[in-house]
Write an enzyme that holds these catalytic residues in place. Structure first.
Site, PDB file in Angstrom:
ATOM      1  N   LYS A 139       0.851  -1.204   0.028  1.00 33.02           N
ATOM      2  CA  LYS A 139       0.018  -0.052   0.170  1.00 33.02           C
ATOM      3  C   LYS A 139       0.840   1.156   0.015  1.00 33.02           C
ATOM      4  O   LYS A 139       0.295   2.217  -0.282  1.00 33.02           O
ATOM      5  CB  LYS A 139      -0.971  -0.002   1.371  1.00 33.02           C
ATOM      6  CG  LYS A 139      -2.003  -0.973   1.165  1.00 33.02           C
ATOM      7  CD  LYS A 139      -2.931  -1.253   2.327  1.00 33.02           C
ATOM      8  CE  LYS A 139      -4.154  -2.155   2.048  1.00 33.02           C
ATOM      9  NZ  LYS A 139      -3.833  -3.447   2.417  1.00 33.02           N
TER      10      LYS A 139
HETATM   11  C1  PLP Z   1      -4.636  -4.684   1.884  1.00 33.13           C
HETATM   12  C2  PLP Z   1      -3.811  -5.991   1.822  1.00 33.13           C
HETATM   13  C3  PLP Z   1      -4.068  -6.945   1.026  1.00 33.13           C
HETATM   14  C4  PLP Z   1      -5.425  -6.979   0.251  1.00 33.13           C
HETATM   15  O1  PLP Z   1      -5.371  -5.969  -0.878  1.00 33.13           O
HETATM   16  P1  PLP Z   1      -6.795  -5.626  -1.528  1.00 33.13           P
HETATM   17  O2  PLP Z   1      -6.321  -4.640  -2.524  1.00 33.13           O
HETATM   18  O3  PLP Z   1      -7.493  -4.876  -0.778  1.00 33.13           O
HETATM   19  O4  PLP Z   1      -7.313  -6.762  -2.307  1.00 33.13           O
HETATM   20  C5  PLP Z   1      -3.453  -8.030   1.105  1.00 33.13           C
HETATM   21  N1  PLP Z   1      -2.417  -8.299   1.754  1.00 33.13           N
HETATM   22  C6  PLP Z   1      -2.025  -7.348   2.778  1.00 33.13           C
HETATM   23  C7  PLP Z   1      -0.731  -7.564   3.525  1.00 33.13           C
HETATM   24  C8  PLP Z   1      -2.496  -6.260   2.849  1.00 33.13           C
HETATM   25  O5  PLP Z   1      -2.065  -5.262   3.526  1.00 33.13           O
END
Ligand code: PLP
Length: 463
Positions: A139
């Site tokens: 993210k």
């Molecule tokens: C947010 C997250 C996900 C999921 O991603 P999406 O875009 O919501 O499908 C998977 N793994 C981790 C470690 C995350 O922080």
């Protein structure tokens, strides 16, 4: 003097060639990209307004009015592009003329300040490591890009923007770090008391400056409900500009296209089919991969790998989409019962179930499967995966066992150090604490405790 103007293959890109003093200058102009709401009950809007608003006034997600492929040559010649150039080429049509070329290139370069390595863990199975950023979560890319876009737009905007976000884990840390020190933007993060890991809590409560944390007595759903209520509360929105920073925001969602292409660039043999297995919760990440595919990235199909929260897995089996309350698992970033980005995935497949099924497969795994996969990877491949990556690995392995002449990536979405309490003790003991984590772990937590929506409202209006 402008003597040539072409608008051929790139409909929203205009090239001017200027001849001056015997020299030829080639300039690239973008035109405006519009976004419409997938609920179809709100007016179209610009990139800028879609980023500032987050969600359309009719509560729909924004979607670009056109998607123009980059052309085969771009992907054939991918070796000749740097990561910064790839990022710029992928994102430019979605930003359009609202950020000048020079500034957009700088934003992309500033976003991509770390590596995206791929590791072959078994023959034809690669881990795409997305955890080398400042908070060790994928993210980071979306949060950093969005923060820099908002900062650019804020130069002309005398009013401050408040980013209000609820987190169950990694979103909060990535947003806190991505927005730290960004002028004109205040960030308020709500997290459920005692329900995020120690490291995750430190990442969102120790930065200070324009980042503030609210520790909510309740569960994640309570935090989420408070945030949603605030966005609808005119007594708040009349006096401040609120925006979201989760993957419903186009500026957080779209830059996630980049690393699918970075992975492809690292392949030694591009003659085999390519599959991506994405550990999915809100389905923003996998949906961005599908956007990269729309732009021309050669991908055979995608695998949505998930835990017990399997609304999409069931939908592909049965044809009926039934959201459920989320259930708690050891891969908690995927504990989502009604993924908000799924509507964008349907749109990308023309709302055609047959098309969708051909391009998206999905498997669900239990906590027990997840633990076994982490052990298998550690013992047999010498690879330490976090619970989300391990689930991605399982989905990919299953697909590749049925496919000829294929290779694939599973996305390793977070560093395993963030999930120590749910990992095998022997594996956990061997994990070195990375410097990014070491830097926050001893800092002092600063958070304001709240229990009710009224307290949130008072906090926002008083500050
Ligand atoms: C947010 C997250 C996900 C999921 O991603 P999406 O875009 O919501 O499908 C998977 N793994 C981790 C470690 C995350 O922080």
């Amino acid at each position: 003097m402008v003597n040539e103007r072409s608008r051929s293959e790139h409909r929203n890109l205009i090239n001017f060639t200027i001849k001056k003093n015997r020299f030829l200058y080639s300039l690239e102009y973008q035109v405006t990209m519009n976004y419409y709401s997938l609920n179809n009950k709100a007016p179209q809007t610009s990139f800028r307004d879609a980023v500032i608003k987050g969600l359309a006034p009719d509560k729909g997600l924004y979607f670009p009015e056109s998607i123009i492929p980059l052309g085969e040559d771009f992907f054939k010649n991918i070796d000749s592009y740097s990561n910064h150039e790839i990022g710029y080429e992928l994102i430019k049509q979605f930003v359009g003329d609202e950020i000048p070329v020079k500034n957009l290139k700088a934003i992309v370069a500033d976003t991509l300040q770390f590596d995206f390595p791929t590791i072959e863990v078994e023959k034809d199975i690669y881990s795409l490591e997305l955890f080398h950023g400042p908070t060790m979560a994928f993210k980071d890319v979306g949060a950093r890009f969005m923060a820099r876009c908002l900062s650019y737009f804020n130069q002309e905007n005398p009013n401050e923007v408040t980013v209000l976000v609820a987190t169950s884990g990694d979103t909060g840390g990535a947003v806190a770090s991505g927005f730290l020190g960004i002028k004109g933007v205040n960030v308020v993060i709500l997290y459920p008391s005692g329900k995020v890991s120690n490291i995750q809590e430190k990442q969102l409560t120790t930065l200070g400056q324009n980042i503030r944390a609210l520790e909510v007595h309740g569960v994640f759903d309570d935090c989420q409900a408070m945030v949603k209520k605030a966005f609808l509360d005119t007594s708040i929105t009349d006096s401040m500009q609120l925006t979201s920073a989760n993957s419903i925001n186009i500026a957080r969602w779209l830059p996630q296209m980049f690393y699918f292409v970075f992975a492809y660039k690292q392949l030694k043999d591009r003659s085999k089919k390519v599959v991506f297995s994405v550990p999915s919760g809100n389905y923003g990440n996998i949906c961005a991969g599908m956007m990269a595919q729309k732009l021309g990235l050669p991908v055979a199909f995608f695998v949505a790998s998930t835990n017990a929260n399997k609304v999409v897995t069931d939908y592909l089996d049965s044809g009926s989409y039934e959201p459920k309350p989320s259930v708690q698992t050891i891969s908690n970033a995927m504990d989502v019962g009604d993924p908000s980005n799924f509507i964008r995935i349907e749109k990308l497949h023309d709302n055609d179930f047959t098309k969708l099924k051909a391009n998206l497969h999905s498997y669900s795994y239990s906590d027990d499967d997840t633990r076994k996969a982490m052990l298998h990877l550690y013992n047999n491949c010498g690879y330490t995966a976090d619970p989300h990556g391990a689930i991605g690995y399982l989905g990919l392995k299953r697909e590749l066992s049925q496919l000829e002449n294929a290779q694939g990536f599973f996305l390793e979405t977070a560093h395993p150090v963030k999930f120590l309490p749910v990992m095998d003790k022997n594996i956990a003991a061997k994990i070195e604490i990375p410097k990014q984590i070491e830097a926050v772990i001893h800092k002092e937590k600063v958070a304001t405790e709240i229990s009710t929506y009224e307290e949130l409202k008072e906090y926002l209006l008083d500050s």
